[in-house]
Structures are given as structure tokens and as C-alpha cells.
Design a protein around this motif. Structure first.
Motif, mmCIF file in Angstrom:
data_model
loop_
_atom_site.group_PDB
_atom_site.id
_atom_site.type_symbol
_atom_site.label_atom_id
_atom_site.label_comp_id
_atom_site.label_asym_id
_atom_site.label_seq_id
_atom_site.Cartn_x
_atom_site.Cartn_y
_atom_site.Cartn_z
ATOM 1 N N ASP A 100 -8.321 -1.894 1.656
ATOM 2 C CA ASP A 100 -7.601 -1.608 0.422
ATOM 3 C C ASP A 100 -6.162 -1.211 0.737
ATOM 4 O O ASP A 100 -5.906 -0.450 1.678
ATOM 5 C CB ASP A 100 -8.286 -0.479 -0.343
ATOM 6 C CG ASP A 100 -9.618 -0.917 -0.938
ATOM 7 O OD1 ASP A 100 -9.865 -2.140 -0.990
ATOM 8 O OD2 ASP A 100 -10.406 -0.042 -1.346
ATOM 9 N N LYS A 101 -5.253 -1.730 -0.076
ATOM 10 C CA LYS A 101 -3.837 -1.437 0.116
ATOM 11 C C LYS A 101 -3.195 -1.012 -1.199
ATOM 12 O O LYS A 101 -3.696 -1.302 -2.283
ATOM 13 C CB LYS A 101 -3.111 -2.670 0.667
ATOM 14 C CG LYS A 101 -3.579 -3.074 2.067
ATOM 15 C CD LYS A 101 -2.765 -4.230 2.636
ATOM 16 C CE LYS A 101 -3.222 -4.558 4.059
ATOM 17 N NZ LYS A 101 -2.418 -5.637 4.652
ATOM 18 N N GLU A 102 -2.086 -0.324 -1.075
ATOM 19 C CA GLU A 102 -1.291 0.076 -2.227
ATOM 20 C C GLU A 102 0.165 -0.201 -1.911
ATOM 21 O O GLU A 102 0.685 0.267 -0.903
ATOM 22 C CB GLU A 102 -1.513 1.564 -2.543
ATOM 23 C CG GLU A 102 -0.846 2.003 -3.834
ATOM 24 C CD GLU A 102 -1.247 3.418 -4.237
ATOM 25 O OE1 GLU A 102 -0.571 3.973 -5.124
ATOM 26 O OE2 GLU A 102 -2.217 3.948 -3.675
ATOM 27 N N ASN A 103 0.795 -1.012 -2.738
ATOM 28 C CA ASN A 103 2.180 -1.432 -2.513
ATOM 29 C C ASN A 103 2.357 -2.083 -1.144
ATOM 30 O O ASN A 103 3.370 -1.887 -0.466
ATOM 31 C CB ASN A 103 3.138 -0.240 -2.657
ATOM 32 C CG ASN A 103 3.084 0.392 -4.033
ATOM 33 O OD1 ASN A 103 2.975 -0.317 -5.030
ATOM 34 N ND2 ASN A 103 3.155 1.704 -4.093
ATOM 35 N N GLY A 104 1.338 -2.840 -0.742
ATOM 36 C CA GLY A 104 1.411 -3.589 0.502
ATOM 37 C C GLY A 104 1.081 -2.799 1.748
ATOM 38 O O GLY A 104 1.021 -3.363 2.846
ATOM 39 N N GLU A 105 0.851 -1.498 1.628
ATOM 40 C CA GLU A 105 0.527 -0.642 2.761
ATOM 41 C C GLU A 105 -0.931 -0.196 2.675
ATOM 42 O O GLU A 105 -1.486 -0.064 1.584
ATOM 43 C CB GLU A 105 1.441 0.592 2.781
ATOM 44 C CG GLU A 105 2.920 0.259 2.915
ATOM 45 C CD GLU A 105 3.260 -0.344 4.271
ATOM 46 O OE1 GLU A 105 2.595 0.015 5.267
ATOM 47 O OE2 GLU A 105 4.189 -1.175 4.330
ATOM 48 N N ILE A 106 -1.569 0.041 3.842
ATOM 49 C CA ILE A 106 -2.957 0.497 3.854
ATOM 50 C C ILE A 106 -3.093 1.776 3.047
ATOM 51 O O ILE A 106 -2.304 2.715 3.188
ATOM 52 C CB ILE A 106 -3.439 0.730 5.302
ATOM 53 C CG1 ILE A 106 -3.536 -0.602 6.052
ATOM 54 C CG2 ILE A 106 -4.808 1.421 5.304
ATOM 55 C CD1 ILE A 106 -3.914 -0.454 7.522
#
Length: 434
Positions: A100-106
Motif C-alpha cells: 500500500d502506498k500514499e502519494n506514491g510512497e510506501i
């Protein structure tokens, strides 16, 4: 029926499959599962996999693991776990593991006794996704054979060296000889009346070790998870309510809907607090409240828990979840070194059946899948180094007059009797077979 392989792995969870994938592809490998390949505790793991965020986090990760383990951990093993965590997460990502990522980051989450957010995850069914990622990669390897529904009965030895194992598959006995044997048979939850584990995982590897005078360690270190879904008269596997739900803000409440414990303390501390609160309340459960996290968030981030609770009559977006502690994990096991070697030559143990010393007296949340990755890879690397120098032959050995059920029951009694010797706390009433 007799077969011969370079490496025989017993168990199809994360440690067994990952070990197979890290073996040289010129080796002939067999992975044997007691039930169907996906019927393992890895598949049930929800929260995620712990990992050092970066090099600067390694020291903190080590300290969190030691503190949760009451400083009874093997420090060298903990250091290896932390230092080799990042490379192993990167390896399963290369296999196709979606994080899962948020704004392209883990998107790192937090669980009990971790000082920072360092848990990688795939929704709230990380273990299932890990298994599916690994088994897909295994299917690409022409050197790995998979055998299902074969019950391990015992190992074969010659001159104090392991040379293979005896299995029962239905009414047929299989003799599988190998240069190296890896036990990845999982935990002991099936022994207990109340457990989050698969019911068929009854400590087969521990029984084999006891029968063959292989060193074992810390059998009394059995972890109770604070939050299993409470169902009256449930005699099957208890549904786990992942610690990550508390890590994201879920609150534990007593019968008066009051908080009574810091939800992010180590598991043993939270479990004791819940037992004490249940006694005060005269109740078989306490409540876990996640309603304040919001319907959309819960349905997306915790889709598995949402759907499974709903199927049991509880809408976690609107209702409190009834929870109580249940046996969850085994910190003891077959004593192994830092390369997962047992005290018997040509025999390794990885995953929950082994005791690397990583967990001490209490496992830190989400360190189980990581241990399975790190130490099964270390086992594979050592096997790659030594296997070419080992030679064994298929032998004609006697067959045994027993059934699968009787063989399992005999092993169960061996393990329960040994556990009971470790502490008066383990009374007959805790076990499903007493």
C-alpha cells in the motif's frame, strides 16, 4: 513409495516457499504441505511486515524488538533481523508483492510496541498477498515440486544425520529422501481450544525434534493475542482482529465504554489488562471501537476485517467489536543457529517451528513474516553452500502400521506433555485434545 530430492522442505507458508525460492535453481526441491498449500498461518496474517525504515531506524527497531521480548532475545539474531529487513522486503516486491502506498510512497503503519510507523502492508490481508506472490513465483521454477495433503510422521536418520522424512498421504506412505531437510511446519495453535491459528497446525515439527533428541528451546513462550473476535460457543479457529486496527486508532473499552489500557503496549501487557478487565466486568469479552475512524476508511483500509465481522453480524463502521484474547504465536521451538541449522546435521528449521531467539519472551507485532523471510533466506544460502558435498541413497525401509489420525494424535500428545512440563500454567483445560 520412495522419492529422492536435493532439498526437502516441509511446510508451504512464507518461510517454506521463500526458502525454496532462494535455493539454487539447479537443485531438485520438493515442498510438502500437510493440508492444501494455502492452508497455513501465513495466509491468515493481516497486519503487515515490520521493517527498518532506513539505516537510521535499525537501532530503534532492534531496541523495540528487545523491549517487547523482555530482553530475553538473542541479540545477534535481532540485529540480523533488523539489518536484513530492507533487502528482503525489496526482494518480495521484485517478485510482484504490492505494498500500500500514499502519494506514491510506501504507507507505513504502526502497531503495538513499535516506536514509529514501520509496518508495510497490503490492505489488511498482507499474509494472503505474500503467499500468493510467493506461490506464483514458485510456479515459474521448474526445479520445485509441490506435494499437498501429506502428513509428516517422522524423519529418517543415519549416523546422526538427517536423510529424509516419512509421510502419510491418505492411506499411502511416502518415503522422501533428501540431502537436506528443512522443517517449516508452523506453530502449535491447533493444540489449544482458543487460537487464531489453523486447526491442523499441531506442532508436528516439535514432536519430530523431541522424538529424535534434537535441541528445542523456550517451549513455555506462547503468545496470547489481545484481540480475537468473540463468538459464543465457537470451537473452531478464532478470527484475528489485527493489531493494525489499534495502530490506526482503534480503542479498547470496558462494559461501561471506558478506555482501560494503552492499546499500543506490547501484546502480553495488553492481553493481561484485558483478562483483568473481563474479570472485573464479569464478562467473556471487552469492546474494540473503530467507529470514529469513518466508514469509507474502514471499508478501504480494513476490508477483510470489515467483511468478516459483517458476516458474523457486526458492522464495525457502526458497532463495537467484541474481542477477547486467544493463543496466537509460539516464540519457542527447535533451537537453531543464525543460519537456521538445528543440532542435527543436514536438518534446518525456519519460521514459527524454529527458535532463532529473535522474539525473546514475547514477539513484537509483525515480526513473524519478517523472521520467516530473513532466516529462511539465510538457511537457503547455507544449503546452497553445503549441499554439493552431501550424498545419500534411497533405501528400502520398513513401513508403519498406523493411520494419519493416529500419527497426528501421537505427535500431539508428545508436544502437549512437553509443554506442560515447562509451567503449571498449562493445564489440561487449555488444550483441545485433553
Amino acid at each position: 513409495m520412495a522419492f529422492k530430492y536435493d532439498v526437502l522442505i516441509v511446510g508451504s507458508g512464507v518461510s517454506g516457499l521463500y526458502c525454496a525460492l532462494n535455493l539454487d535453481e539447479n537443485l531438485n526441491v520438493a515442498v510438502v504441505s500437510k493440508s492444501s498449500l494455502d492452508n497455513n498461518n501465513t495466509y491468515l496474517a493481516q497486519g503487515g511486515i515490520s521493517t527498518a525504515r532506513d539505516k537510521d531506524d535499525i537501532e530503534s527497531f532492534i531496541e523495540d524488538t528487545l523491549k517487547a521480548g523482555q530482553y530475553e532475545n538473542k541479540i545477534e539474531a535481532v540485529e540480523i533481523l533488523a539489518k536484513e529487513s530492507i533487502e528482503n522486503i525489496e526482494q518480495i516486491v521484485r517478485y510482484g508483492m504490492p505494498l500500500d502506498k500514499e502519494n506514491g510512497e510506501i504507507d507505513y503503519t504502526r502497531e503495538g510496541a513499535h516506536s514509529i510507523n514501520r509496518i508495510v502492508h497490503s490492505k489488511d490481508n498482507t499474509g494472503e498477498i505474500v503467499y500468493k506472490t510467493l506461490i506464483k513465483e514458485v510456479s515459474k521454477r521448474g526445479n520445485i515440486s509441490l506435494i499437498e495433503d501429506a502428513c509428516l510422521v517422522d524423519i529418517f536418520t543415519e549416523k546422526e544425520k538427517c536423510i529424509g522424512a516419512r509421510f502419510l498421504k491418505g492411506d499411502q506412505e511416502l518415503h522422501i529422501f533428501s540431502k537436506v531437510l528443512v522443517l517449516a511446519t508452523g506453530g502449535i495453535g491447533g493444540l489449544f481450544k482458543k487460537s487464531t491459528n489453523q486447526r491442523h497446525l499441531t506442532g508436528d515439527g516439535i514432536a519430530i525434534a523431541l522424538k529424535n533428541k534434537i535441541k528445542i528451546k523456550n517451549l513455555k513462550y506462547i503468545q496470547i493475542h489481545p484481540t480475537a473476535f468473540y463468538e459464543e460457543n465457537n470451537k473452531g479457529r478464532r478470527m484475528l482482529i489485527s493489531e493494525s486496527l489499534r495502530g490506526e486508532g482503534g480503542k479498547l473499552l470496558n462494559k461501561n465504554k471506558e478506555r482501560f489500557v494503552d492499546e499500543l503496549l506490547p501484546r502480553d501487557v495488553v492481553s493481561r489488562a484485558i483478562f483483568e478487565q473481563m474479570k472485573k466486568d464479569g464478562s467473556q469479552y471487552v469492546y474494540l471501537d473503530a467507529t470514529h475512524l469513518g466508514e469509507e476508511y474502514l471499508k478501504n483500509r480494513f476490508s477483510f476485517i470489515y467483511n468478516e465481522c459483517l458476516a458474523r453480524g457486526t458492522d464495525i463502521t457502526k458497532e463495537l467489536i467484541k474481542v477477547s484474547p486467544a493463543q496466537h504465536y509460539f516464540m519457542g521451538g527447535i533451537d537453531v543457529d543464525l543460519k537456521s541449522k538445528t543440532s542435527m546435521e543436514n536438518l534446518y528449521a525456519v519460521g514459527e517451528v524454529s527458535c532463532t531467539g529473535v522474539h525473546g519472551a514475547n514477539r513484537l507485532a509483525s515480526n513473524s513474516l519478517l523472521e520467516g523471510l530473513v532466516f529462511s533466506k539465510r538457511a537457503a544460502k547455507d544449503i546452497n553452500r553445503i549441499v554439493g558435498n552431501i550424498d545419500i541413497k534411497v533405501k528400502n525401509l520398513d513401513y508403519i502400521d498406523t493411520t494419519v489420525d493416529q500419527a497426528i494424535f501421537d505427535n500431539i500428545n508428545i508436544v502437549i506433555n512437553e509443554i506442560k512440563k515447562t509451567s503449571e500454567d498449562f493445564s489440561d483445560e487449555l488444550f483441545a485434545y485433553r
